[in-house]
Design a protein around this motif. Structure first.
Motif, PDB file in Angstrom:
ATOM      1  N   ALA A 128     -13.121   5.540   0.905  1.00 33.95           N
ATOM      2  CA  ALA A 128     -11.806   4.911   0.730  1.00 33.95           C
ATOM      3  C   ALA A 128     -10.928   4.825   1.908  1.00 33.95           C
ATOM      4  CB  ALA A 128     -10.965   5.850  -0.187  1.00 33.95           C
ATOM      5  N   THR A 129     -11.087   5.822   3.019  1.00 36.27           N
ATOM      6  CA  THR A 129     -10.610   5.882   4.200  1.00 36.27           C
ATOM      7  C   THR A 129     -11.017   4.680   4.954  1.00 36.27           C
ATOM      8  OG1 THR A 129     -10.246   8.154   4.274  1.00 36.27           O
ATOM      9  CG2 THR A 129     -10.312   7.370   6.316  1.00 36.27           C
ATOM     10  N   LEU A 130     -12.185   4.524   5.125  1.00 42.63           N
ATOM     11  CA  LEU A 130     -13.006   3.487   5.875  1.00 42.63           C
ATOM     12  C   LEU A 130     -12.468   2.064   5.468  1.00 42.63           C
ATOM     13  CD1 LEU A 130     -15.150   3.231   7.992  1.00 42.63           C
ATOM     14  CD2 LEU A 130     -16.812   2.463   6.275  1.00 42.63           C
ATOM     15  N   PHE A 131     -12.370   1.864   4.130  1.00 39.19           N
ATOM     16  CA  PHE A 131     -11.917   0.681   3.628  1.00 39.19           C
ATOM     17  C   PHE A 131     -10.416   0.467   3.914  1.00 39.19           C
ATOM     18  CE2 PHE A 131     -15.815   0.621   0.990  1.00 39.19           C
ATOM     19  CZ  PHE A 131     -16.077  -0.488   1.356  1.00 39.19           C
ATOM     20  N   THR A 132      -9.447   1.512   3.893  1.00 38.91           N
ATOM     21  CA  THR A 132      -8.088   1.294   4.155  1.00 38.91           C
ATOM     22  C   THR A 132      -7.803   1.082   5.466  1.00 38.91           C
ATOM     23  OG1 THR A 132      -7.832   2.997   2.262  1.00 38.91           O
ATOM     24  CG2 THR A 132      -5.877   2.431   3.875  1.00 38.91           C
ATOM     25  N   LEU A 133      -8.825   1.718   6.517  1.00 39.61           N
ATOM     26  CA  LEU A 133      -8.699   1.361   7.935  1.00 39.61           C
ATOM     27  C   LEU A 133      -9.038   0.022   8.237  1.00 39.61           C
ATOM     28  CD1 LEU A 133      -9.668   4.786   9.570  1.00 39.61           C
ATOM     29  CD2 LEU A 133      -7.448   4.186   9.008  1.00 39.61           C
ATOM     30  N   LEU A 164      -7.769  -5.043   9.967  1.00 39.39           N
ATOM     31  CA  LEU A 164      -7.782  -6.670   9.924  1.00 39.39           C
ATOM     32  C   LEU A 164      -6.414  -7.176  10.070  1.00 39.39           C
ATOM     33  CD1 LEU A 164     -10.732  -7.089   7.603  1.00 39.39           C
ATOM     34  CD2 LEU A 164     -10.690  -7.924   9.950  1.00 39.39           C
ATOM     35  N   ALA A 165      -5.699  -6.555   9.198  1.00 39.09           N
ATOM     36  CA  ALA A 165      -4.085  -6.873   9.189  1.00 39.09           C
ATOM     37  C   ALA A 165      -3.383  -7.323  10.449  1.00 39.09           C
ATOM     38  CB  ALA A 165      -3.479  -6.190   8.242  1.00 39.09           C
ATOM     39  N   LEU A 166      -3.824  -5.911  11.338  1.00 34.82           N
ATOM     40  CA  LEU A 166      -3.423  -5.923  12.704  1.00 34.82           C
ATOM     41  C   LEU A 166      -3.993  -6.744  13.676  1.00 34.82           C
ATOM     42  CD1 LEU A 166      -2.677  -2.246  12.933  1.00 34.82           C
ATOM     43  CD2 LEU A 166      -1.071  -3.903  13.033  1.00 34.82           C
ATOM     44  N   SER A 167      -5.354  -6.949  13.505  1.00 36.34           N
ATOM     45  CA  SER A 167      -6.027  -7.794  14.519  1.00 36.34           C
ATOM     46  C   SER A 167      -5.727  -9.025  14.394  1.00 36.34           C
ATOM     47  CB  SER A 167      -7.556  -7.570  14.344  1.00 36.34           C
ATOM     48  OG  SER A 167      -7.925  -8.153  13.035  1.00 36.34           O
ATOM     49  N   LEU A 168      -5.351  -9.892  13.283  1.00 33.85           N
ATOM     50  CA  LEU A 168      -4.988 -11.258  13.522  1.00 33.85           C
ATOM     51  C   LEU A 168      -3.753 -11.414  14.323  1.00 33.85           C
ATOM     52  CD1 LEU A 168      -5.828 -11.989   9.653  1.00 33.85           C
ATOM     53  CD2 LEU A 168      -6.579 -13.284  11.729  1.00 33.85           C
ATOM     54  N   ALA A 222       2.625  -6.304   5.291  1.00 34.06           N
ATOM     55  CA  ALA A 222       1.137  -6.075   4.430  1.00 34.06           C
ATOM     56  C   ALA A 222       0.836  -4.548   4.631  1.00 34.06           C
ATOM     57  CB  ALA A 222       0.073  -6.981   4.929  1.00 34.06           C
ATOM     58  N   ILE A 223       0.947  -4.113   6.008  1.00 33.01           N
ATOM     59  CA  ILE A 223       0.499  -2.707   6.074  1.00 33.01           C
ATOM     60  C   ILE A 223       1.510  -1.849   5.360  1.00 33.01           C
ATOM     61  CG2 ILE A 223       0.562  -1.205   8.104  1.00 33.01           C
ATOM     62  CD1 ILE A 223      -0.201  -3.516   9.925  1.00 33.01           C
ATOM     63  N   THR A 224       2.803  -2.076   5.378  1.00 31.17           N
ATOM     64  CA  THR A 224       3.652  -1.094   4.819  1.00 31.17           C
ATOM     65  C   THR A 224       3.332  -1.084   3.399  1.00 31.17           C
ATOM     66  OG1 THR A 224       5.326  -2.127   6.160  1.00 31.17           O
ATOM     67  CG2 THR A 224       6.095  -0.781   4.312  1.00 31.17           C
ATOM     68  N   ALA A 225       2.698  -2.114   2.748  1.00 26.96           N
ATOM     69  CA  ALA A 225       2.268  -2.217   1.158  1.00 26.96           C
ATOM     70  C   ALA A 225       0.977  -1.298   1.110  1.00 26.96           C
ATOM     71  CB  ALA A 225       2.301  -3.594   0.896  1.00 26.96           C
ATOM     72  N   VAL A 226      -0.006  -1.783   2.141  1.00 27.77           N
ATOM     73  CA  VAL A 226      -1.275  -0.881   1.889  1.00 27.77           C
ATOM     74  C   VAL A 226      -1.175   0.638   1.996  1.00 27.77           C
ATOM     75  CG1 VAL A 226      -3.338  -0.717   3.018  1.00 27.77           C
ATOM     76  CG2 VAL A 226      -2.689  -2.879   2.907  1.00 27.77           C
ATOM     77  N   VAL A 227      -0.091   1.084   3.059  1.00 26.35           N
ATOM     78  CA  VAL A 227       0.197   2.394   3.186  1.00 26.35           C
ATOM     79  C   VAL A 227       0.726   2.782   1.990  1.00 26.35           C
ATOM     80  CG1 VAL A 227       0.940   4.285   4.838  1.00 26.35           C
ATOM     81  CG2 VAL A 227      -0.194   2.267   5.668  1.00 26.35           C
ATOM     82  N   ALA A 228       1.790   2.428   1.413  1.00 25.71           N
ATOM     83  CA  ALA A 228       2.724   2.725   0.570  1.00 25.71           C
ATOM     84  C   ALA A 228       1.665   2.911  -0.798  1.00 25.71           C
ATOM     85  CB  ALA A 228       3.569   1.812   0.134  1.00 25.71           C
ATOM     86  N   GLN A 230      -3.441   7.220   9.061  1.00 28.57           N
ATOM     87  CA  GLN A 230      -3.913   5.789   8.663  1.00 28.57           C
ATOM     88  C   GLN A 230      -3.360   4.629   9.497  1.00 28.57           C
ATOM     89  OE1 GLN A 230      -2.698   5.051   4.586  1.00 28.57           O
ATOM     90  NE2 GLN A 230      -4.718   5.669   3.904  1.00 28.57           N
ATOM     91  N   GLY A 231      -2.103   4.903  10.018  1.00 29.07           N
ATOM     92  CA  GLY A 231      -1.558   3.837  10.883  1.00 29.07           C
ATOM     93  C   GLY A 231      -2.274   3.898  12.345  1.00 29.07           C
ATOM     94  N   LEU A 232      -2.442   5.221  12.871  1.00 32.35           N
ATOM     95  CA  LEU A 232      -2.904   5.236  14.129  1.00 32.35           C
ATOM     96  C   LEU A 232      -4.293   4.916  14.316  1.00 32.35           C
ATOM     97  CD1 LEU A 232      -2.031   6.665  16.660  1.00 32.35           C
ATOM     98  CD2 LEU A 232      -3.419   8.752  15.973  1.00 32.35           C
ATOM     99  N   LEU A 233      -5.076   5.270  13.200  1.00 31.95           N
ATOM    100  CA  LEU A 233      -6.524   4.887  13.149  1.00 31.95           C
ATOM    101  C   LEU A 233      -6.689   3.409  12.771  1.00 31.95           C
ATOM    102  CD1 LEU A 233      -8.125   8.058  11.280  1.00 31.95           C
ATOM    103  CD2 LEU A 233      -8.262   7.434  13.841  1.00 31.95           C
ATOM    104  N   GLY A 234      -5.971   3.010  12.075  1.00 36.46           N
ATOM    105  CA  GLY A 234      -5.760   1.516  11.815  1.00 36.46           C
ATOM    106  C   GLY A 234      -5.455   0.549  12.729  1.00 36.46           C
ATOM    107  N   GLY A 235      -4.637   1.204  13.789  1.00 38.59           N
ATOM    108  CA  GLY A 235      -4.573   0.398  15.140  1.00 38.59           C
ATOM    109  C   GLY A 235      -5.318   0.488  15.885  1.00 38.59           C
ATOM    110  N   LEU A 236      -6.188   1.740  16.048  1.00 36.23           N
ATOM    111  CA  LEU A 236      -7.538   1.624  16.839  1.00 36.23           C
ATOM    112  C   LEU A 236      -8.520   0.667  16.398  1.00 36.23           C
ATOM    113  CD1 LEU A 236      -7.384   5.584  17.506  1.00 36.23           C
ATOM    114  CD2 LEU A 236      -6.647   3.560  19.235  1.00 36.23           C
ATOM    115  N   THR A 237      -8.660   0.624  15.045  1.00 37.29           N
ATOM    116  CA  THR A 237      -9.668  -0.405  14.494  1.00 37.29           C
ATOM    117  C   THR A 237      -9.249  -1.748  15.027  1.00 37.29           C
ATOM    118  OG1 THR A 237      -9.749   1.313  12.443  1.00 37.29           O
ATOM    119  CG2 THR A 237     -10.705  -1.035  12.493  1.00 37.29           C
TER     120      THR A 237
END
Lengths: 216, 302
Positions: free
Chosen positions: B24-29, B34-38, B184-190, B228-235
């Motif tokens: 679950a963590t992997l998919f969220t990240l 992806l949302a950030l990389s675009l 989108a990130i806000t919604a995913v995290v929420a 999640q935000g930090l690791l998502g940013g690194l992803t």
């Protein structure tokens, strides 16, 4: 310690749980609340712990007016109370140790202090040696004792127990009641809700008898 | 000290919860990444486009023609042009050189040789910075025209307008996309916080009953969001790095056709740090709000 003055509680559906109830429990007293099921015993205890708020009247616990308490002050009130629930409310995927440690974690007690106090509490209820066990592996009576250990671990001034001997055989129920007696002897204010007549006689002390939300 | 202890425990608990559900963590990240990389890729693209436009031979220039032949007057003129805001370079094309180039380009050497005197003036070619707005060009044109010894001022207004519009378009598109994806990130995290709260419902309820403050209950969820935000940013940074590694050969081929003056740009160090930091802040804020809302809703059910 605990004082009810003309307290009524009416639930949203219109059901009247308590009607004009007044009494005072002194500090260090042991009191049993009795009555048929649905008489309002649980509601009485819930009002003391600010789990429910009174519709009318004043509930004072440790000089604090429950009805007028700020939401942010409620946690600090509850830290002075040890609660033993009818349905135990244990965390079943957490060990006996972790369940007992929860009130101390919530209060930010340091780790080595937690270890000491958890073991002391488990010792008092006879569960020392079960620290790593999961609650599901315990019998009903042992789960009840775990619930008591969690209630006393933070050394509260008041102990509130809702049907603590609910489904236990008389032998076991008596040993539970002995525990409450011993807490009372060291100065803890104890309030027990029970419908069990033999337990009432066994406990002695004052009895508050409720019938359809009215104090008899 | 109990304050620090509370935060340490909350952080450890949040980390534990992340690790307890690795998939679950992997998919969220991945979703956050992806949302950030675009928009990040878009940003890098814009950076490159700007850089590239700056290196194009067609970058808009203002040509100032002067009638003077006096070196001192030329120098004064050049200096007063250089002093204007937005001017990044001034190049002098001497009238002799201009005539020579013209003769070569038009293949009219004989004709030029036959001329009694050089009819061309000296020219100062003014280049402006890449972010100069189009109206600054016309402003400068008027200013330069008023300078002494200046014959005429010329620039390609249409080209300038087009380039500027193009840059504005890309910049605004990146900004808009970034905004949408922040939502989108806000919604995913929420949403992950909401699920977390649902699975931790019993524990939250019991904690509330034994004297946990709202802040105590909220804290692990906030750290959960932060991580999640930090690791998502690194992803996102990893995805971006992978993307630029894949496109590098094609980009090189493309830039080579423009004379290789152009070095592909990537995120700067400060930008690469800012990305995960900003998403961590955004995510923890979102987690905080989500936790507050859901815990509030839980209270009356006790």
């Amino acid at each position: 310690m605990i004082s009810f003055s003309q307290v009524s509680k009416r639930f949203k559906g219109g059901q009247q749980a308590l009607n004009n109830v007044s009494f005072t429990i002194e500090s260090g007293e042991m009191v049993c609340v009795t009555g048929h099921s649905g008489a309002g015993k649980s509601t009485l205890l819930k009002l003391m712990a600010a789990i429910e708020l009174p519709s009318n009247g004043t509930v004072l616990v440790a000089n604090q007016n429950i009805g007028k308490l700020r939401p942010a002050a409620i946690p600090y009130l509850r830290r002075n109370l040890g609660l033993v629930f009818q349905d135990h409310k244990l965390l079943y995927e957490r060990s006996v140790f972790d369940n007992t440690a929860l009130p101390l974690l919530v209060q930010g007690v340091p780790r080595d202090e937690i270890g000491k106090r958890v073991r002391a509490a488990l010792d008092k209820v006879g569960l020392l040696g079960f620290e790593k066990a999961l609650p599901v592996t315990l019998s009903g009576g042992e789960q009840q004792r775990l619930c008591i250990a969690r209630a006393i671990v933070s050394r509260p001034a008041v102990l509130l127990a809702d049907e603590p001997t609910g489904n236990l055989d008389p032998e076991y129920a008596r040993s539970i009641m002995d525990m409450f007696k011993s807490f009372h002897q060291v100065g803890v204010t104890v309030v027990i809700a029970t419908h069990d007549e033999t337990m009432l006689q066994y406990m002695g002390g004052r009895t508050l008898s409720l019938s359809h939300g009215v104090l008899q | 000290m109990s304050w620090l202890l509370n935060h340490q425990r909350a952080f450890r608990l949040a980390l534990l919860r992340l690790l307890q559900t690795p998939f679950a963590t992997l998919f969220t990240l991945l979703v956050v990444g992806l949302a950030l990389s675009l928009p990040s890729a878009m940003y890098v693209g814009l950076k490159n486009l700007n850089h590239w436009l700056g290196h194009l031979p067609i970058s808009p220039e203002i040509s100032v023609f002067t009638q003077t032949d006096d070196p001192a007057a030329l120098r004064t003129l050049e200096q007063s042009i250089r002093g204007e805001a937005g001017v990044s370079a001034v190049r002098l094309i001497r009238r002799e050189d201009a005539l020579k180039t013209l003769a070569q380009q038009l293949n009219i050497n004989d004709l030029v040789d036959g001329l009694a005197r050089n009819p061309l003036p000296h020219t100062l070619v003014v280049t402006l910075g890449p972010d100069t707005p189009p109206d600054r060009y016309s402003q400068l044109q008027q200013k330069f025209a008023a300078l002494p010894t200046v014959l005429a001022v010329q620039y390609d207004a249409a080209l300038n307008q087009k380039l500027h519009a193009l840059r504005q378009l890309v910049a605004n598109a990146a900004l808009g996309l970034g905004f949408l994806l922040a939502i989108a990130i806000t919604a995913v995290v929420a949403n992950t916080i909401r699920l977390q709260i649902l699975t931790q419902r019993d524990e939250i309820e019991v904690s509330m009953l034994i004297g946990a403050t709202d802040a105590y209950i909220r804290r692990p969820f906030m750290y959960f969001g932060l991580l999640q935000g930090l690791l998502g940013g690194l992803t996102a940074l990893l995805l971006l790095a992978g993307f630029s590694w894949l496109t590098q050969p094609y980009l090189a081929e493309f830039t080579q056709s423009y004379g290789n003056t152009f070095i592909p740009q990537s995120l700067s160090l400060s930008e690469a740090i800012a990305l995960p930091v900003c998403t961590a802040a955004l995510a923890s804020l979102s987690a905080h709000i989500a936790a507050m809302r859901h815990l509030h809703r839980m209270r009356p059910s006790l």
